[in-house]
Design a protein around this motif. Structure first.
Motif, PDB file in Angstrom:
ATOM      1  N   UNK A 176      33.375 -51.519 -19.841  1.00 50.56           N
ATOM      2  CA  UNK A 176      32.768 -51.797 -21.142  1.00 50.56           C
ATOM      3  C   UNK A 176      31.289 -51.492 -21.025  1.00 50.56           C
ATOM      4  N   UNK A 177      30.801 -50.459 -21.745  1.00 49.65           N
ATOM      5  CA  UNK A 177      29.451 -49.976 -21.493  1.00 49.65           C
ATOM      6  C   UNK A 177      28.462 -50.327 -22.582  1.00 49.65           C
ATOM      7  N   UNK A 305      21.571 -41.484 -16.429  1.00 45.75           N
ATOM      8  CA  UNK A 305      20.879 -42.320 -17.414  1.00 45.75           C
ATOM      9  C   UNK A 305      21.143 -43.781 -17.127  1.00 45.75           C
ATOM     10  N   UNK A 306      20.684 -44.645 -18.028  1.00 40.27           N
ATOM     11  CA  UNK A 306      21.053 -46.045 -17.966  1.00 40.27           C
ATOM     12  C   UNK A 306      22.558 -46.177 -18.089  1.00 40.27           C
ATOM     13  N   UNK A 307      23.111 -47.193 -17.436  1.00 40.06           N
ATOM     14  CA  UNK A 307      24.559 -47.387 -17.452  1.00 40.06           C
ATOM     15  C   UNK A 307      25.096 -47.485 -18.875  1.00 40.06           C
ATOM     16  N   UNK A 308      24.389 -48.185 -19.748  1.00 41.73           N
ATOM     17  CA  UNK A 308      24.911 -48.410 -21.099  1.00 41.73           C
ATOM     18  C   UNK A 308      24.791 -47.180 -21.988  1.00 41.73           C
ATOM     19  N   UNK A 309      24.027 -46.158 -21.566  1.00 44.18           N
ATOM     20  CA  UNK A 309      23.835 -44.961 -22.394  1.00 44.18           C
ATOM     21  C   UNK A 309      24.466 -43.720 -21.781  1.00 44.18           C
ATOM     22  N   UNK A 310      25.455 -43.905 -20.921  1.00 43.24           N
ATOM     23  CA  UNK A 310      26.015 -42.780 -20.193  1.00 43.24           C
ATOM     24  C   UNK A 310      26.613 -41.730 -21.121  1.00 43.24           C
ATOM     25  N   UNK A 311      27.289 -42.140 -22.201  1.00 40.29           N
ATOM     26  CA  UNK A 311      27.908 -41.180 -23.105  1.00 40.29           C
ATOM     27  C   UNK A 311      26.857 -40.361 -23.850  1.00 40.29           C
ATOM     28  N   UNK A 312      25.731 -40.972 -24.206  1.00 40.53           N
ATOM     29  CA  UNK A 312      24.686 -40.267 -24.949  1.00 40.53           C
ATOM     30  C   UNK A 312      23.989 -39.200 -24.122  1.00 40.53           C
ATOM     31  N   UNK A 313      24.094 -39.270 -22.808  1.00 40.06           N
ATOM     32  CA  UNK A 313      23.386 -38.321 -21.952  1.00 40.06           C
ATOM     33  C   UNK A 313      24.328 -37.325 -21.275  1.00 40.06           C
ATOM     34  N   UNK A 314      25.567 -37.243 -21.740  1.00 42.66           N
ATOM     35  CA  UNK A 314      26.521 -36.304 -21.144  1.00 42.66           C
ATOM     36  C   UNK A 314      26.055 -34.858 -21.309  1.00 42.66           C
ATOM     37  N   UNK A 360      51.205 -18.758 -32.416  1.00 41.26           N
ATOM     38  CA  UNK A 360      50.018 -18.060 -31.923  1.00 41.26           C
ATOM     39  C   UNK A 360      50.328 -17.484 -30.548  1.00 41.26           C
ATOM     40  N   UNK A 361      49.609 -16.419 -30.210  1.00 38.56           N
ATOM     41  CA  UNK A 361      49.779 -15.789 -28.896  1.00 38.56           C
ATOM     42  C   UNK A 361      48.759 -16.309 -27.889  1.00 38.56           C
ATOM     43  N   UNK A 362      47.541 -16.585 -28.406  1.00 34.44           N
ATOM     44  CA  UNK A 362      46.472 -16.913 -27.471  1.00 34.44           C
ATOM     45  C   UNK A 362      45.396 -17.742 -28.178  1.00 34.44           C
ATOM     46  N   UNK A 363      44.890 -18.756 -27.496  1.00 31.38           N
ATOM     47  CA  UNK A 363      43.749 -19.542 -27.972  1.00 31.38           C
ATOM     48  C   UNK A 363      42.732 -19.636 -26.844  1.00 31.38           C
ATOM     49  N   UNK A 364      41.454 -19.452 -27.174  1.00 32.73           N
ATOM     50  CA  UNK A 364      40.393 -19.663 -26.193  1.00 32.73           C
ATOM     51  C   UNK A 364      39.241 -20.399 -26.853  1.00 32.73           C
ATOM     52  N   UNK A 365      38.538 -21.213 -26.044  1.00 32.36           N
ATOM     53  CA  UNK A 365      37.371 -21.929 -26.554  1.00 32.36           C
ATOM     54  C   UNK A 365      36.383 -22.144 -25.415  1.00 32.36           C
ATOM     55  N   UNK A 366      35.107 -21.880 -25.685  1.00 30.85           N
ATOM     56  CA  UNK A 366      34.014 -22.160 -24.751  1.00 30.85           C
ATOM     57  C   UNK A 366      33.068 -23.148 -25.409  1.00 30.85           C
ATOM     58  N   UNK A 367      32.692 -24.178 -24.666  1.00 32.35           N
ATOM     59  CA  UNK A 367      31.852 -25.218 -25.255  1.00 32.35           C
ATOM     60  C   UNK A 367      30.843 -25.747 -24.247  1.00 32.35           C
ATOM     61  N   UNK A 368      29.713 -26.174 -24.765  1.00 32.27           N
ATOM     62  CA  UNK A 368      28.713 -26.885 -23.973  1.00 32.27           C
ATOM     63  C   UNK A 368      28.688 -28.344 -24.424  1.00 32.27           C
ATOM     64  N   UNK A 369      28.286 -29.214 -23.510  1.00 30.13           N
ATOM     65  CA  UNK A 369      28.056 -30.613 -23.858  1.00 30.13           C
ATOM     66  C   UNK A 369      26.582 -30.893 -23.661  1.00 30.13           C
ATOM     67  N   UNK A 370      25.922 -31.360 -24.719  1.00 29.08           N
ATOM     68  CA  UNK A 370      24.503 -31.683 -24.638  1.00 29.08           C
ATOM     69  C   UNK A 370      24.238 -33.004 -25.351  1.00 29.08           C
ATOM     70  N   UNK A 392      31.292 -24.755 -33.885  1.00 30.28           N
ATOM     71  CA  UNK A 392      31.030 -26.061 -34.476  1.00 30.28           C
ATOM     72  C   UNK A 392      30.624 -27.064 -33.417  1.00 30.28           C
ATOM     73  N   UNK A 393      30.677 -28.333 -33.767  1.00 31.02           N
ATOM     74  CA  UNK A 393      30.281 -29.384 -32.826  1.00 31.02           C
ATOM     75  C   UNK A 393      31.072 -30.666 -33.110  1.00 31.02           C
ATOM     76  N   UNK A 394      31.195 -31.492 -32.049  1.00 33.09           N
ATOM     77  CA  UNK A 394      31.878 -32.780 -32.143  1.00 33.09           C
ATOM     78  C   UNK A 394      31.023 -33.810 -31.433  1.00 33.09           C
ATOM     79  N   UNK A 395      30.726 -34.902 -32.115  1.00 31.42           N
ATOM     80  CA  UNK A 395      29.973 -35.999 -31.509  1.00 31.42           C
ATOM     81  C   UNK A 395      30.926 -36.841 -30.675  1.00 31.42           C
TER      82      UNK A 395
END
Length: 397
Positions: A176-177, A305-314, A360-370, A392-395
């Protein structure tokens, strides 16, 4: 860390006792004795519960004492213990204890609090402990006088070095963070504090050792890992965790964690090959009937990062590919694709994607996490009747 004993109360019976040595010189005492512990209640400062020692055999020779075949009760849990205390009237005292047994979650939490394990770690099931040991060594520390300072003098203090080696198997663990987080459906209040793993009120304690942990389940931020196998290294004021094996919905997630409270550093390399995409999506997002096929995933994820903010700094990168599957009916998305499919409409083949879905025959995706946001740089799907490119982006927080 081990703190001093607040109190001891109970009874022990000795069949023989032989004491020699000058009364005023305890470091020269020699005690030879044999006996049995009937029942002794031990209160450790900061532990949170009484420990009751029963059914133990005691043998003392010179300045060494052996405790064997002991049972230790902590609330409703029972541990089997054997211990040796060497040079117990001298500054280089050494205490060695071997132990094993089963412990309920509440009692296990007492120990994790006592050894200053991060508060965010929740023990959600009974714990089985095997082939474990604890060694406490008193270490005299000589402090020399300061040159040319007549007011200073040579003094000495005594520190403690603790070496802990444990093998733990737990059915379920959780993290629990935040100040109020949910683990295993239960709301947990987490009071975040800056913890020095080796803090003591007046004397220095060094905690070192290794803890092997295996768990069938680990819950974090609504995700559930299974088959966790990790090695925890206790390194003074730092904890290193080497995750040898961890499975998140068919995705292997080996990696490293470094805890130096209040900060957490992590580095993971998620990967999988030819895993069932439908099962992974159902497991990760609790969504069924969206898409089928086999997928591959490679990447790296890190945070510092701080333990409680680990997800925000991924931070990190991910690459996904999938072959030979079908996008099943999925409401508005299917209707959107139907409207886009002008080629099939002009050929007179107006496919209803909402009812039938499409292959579908093929799916590809490249993504960064910031900073906790998944940024999809490029994603493409190629099929017999439909080709799609998007970004696009996902939070993730």
């Amino acid at each position: 860390h081990l703190r001093h004993i607040d109190s001891m109360a109970g009874s022990a019976f000795f069949s023989s006792v032989d004491f020699t040595g000058p009364v005023s010189e305890s470091d020269q005492w020699e005690i030879n004795a044999q006996g049995n512990v009937d029942k002794i209640d031990v209160n450790l400062d900061g532990f949170g519960s009484v420990m009751t020692v029963t059914k133990a055999e005691i043998e003392s020779s010179s300045q060494n004492m052996t405790l064997s075949n002991a049972s230790v009760e902590i609330k409703d849990s029972l541990m089997s213990v054997g211990a040796v205390l060497k040079d117990y009237f001298r500054d280089n005292l050494k205490f060695t204890m071997d132990f094993y047994g089963d412990m309920l979650a509440d009692e296990a939490k007492l120990f994790s609090d006592y050894f200053s394990v991060p508060e965010q770690l929740n023990i959600l099931s009974p714990v089985s402990i095997s082939d474990s040991s604890l060694v406490v060594q008193k270490i005299p520390n000589l402090v020399t006088s300061i040159p040319n300072d007549p007011s200073s003098s040579k003094t000495s203090s005594v520190g403690k070095e603790i070496d802990l080696n444990m093998n733990i198997v737990a059915e379920s663990l959780g993290w629990a963070d935040s100040e109020t987080d949910t683990v295993d459906g239960t709301e947990n209040e987490v009071v975040v504090r800056d913890v020095d793993i080796n803090e003591t009120s007046d004397r220095k304690t060094s905690l070192n050792g290794k803890v092997l942990v295996r768990s069938d389940n680990f819950a974090f931020k609504g995700f559930n890992w299974d088959t966790i196998d990790a090695e925890v290294a206790l390194l003074g004021n730092k904890i290193d965790v080497n995750v040898n094996e961890a499975n998140l919905c068919g995705i292997a997630t080996p990696g490293l964690l470094e805890v130096t409270s209040p900060t957490l550093k992590l580095e993971f390399e998620p990967f999988t090959k030819e895993e069932d995409l439908a099962k992974a999506i159902q497991c990760l997002f609790d969504k069924a009937g969206i898409i089928t096929g086999d997928f591959n995933l490679d990447g790296n994820v890190n945070s510092d990062s701080d333990i409680v903010n680990v997800m925000n700094s991924l931070e990190g990168q991910l690459e996904l590919t999938s072959n030979g599957g079908r996008v099943s009916k999925y409401g508005g998305i299917a209707r959107f694709f139907s409207a886009l499919n002008f080629g099939e409409i002009f050929r007179g083949n107006n496919i209803d994607y909402e009812d039938e879905g499409f292959p579908y025959d093929f799916i590809m995706a490249n993504a960064d996490i910031k900073e906790g946001i998944l940024i999809i740089k490029e994603a493409a799907m190629d099929g017999p009747s439909l080709k799609v490119v998007c970004d696009g982006s996902i939070d993730l927080v």
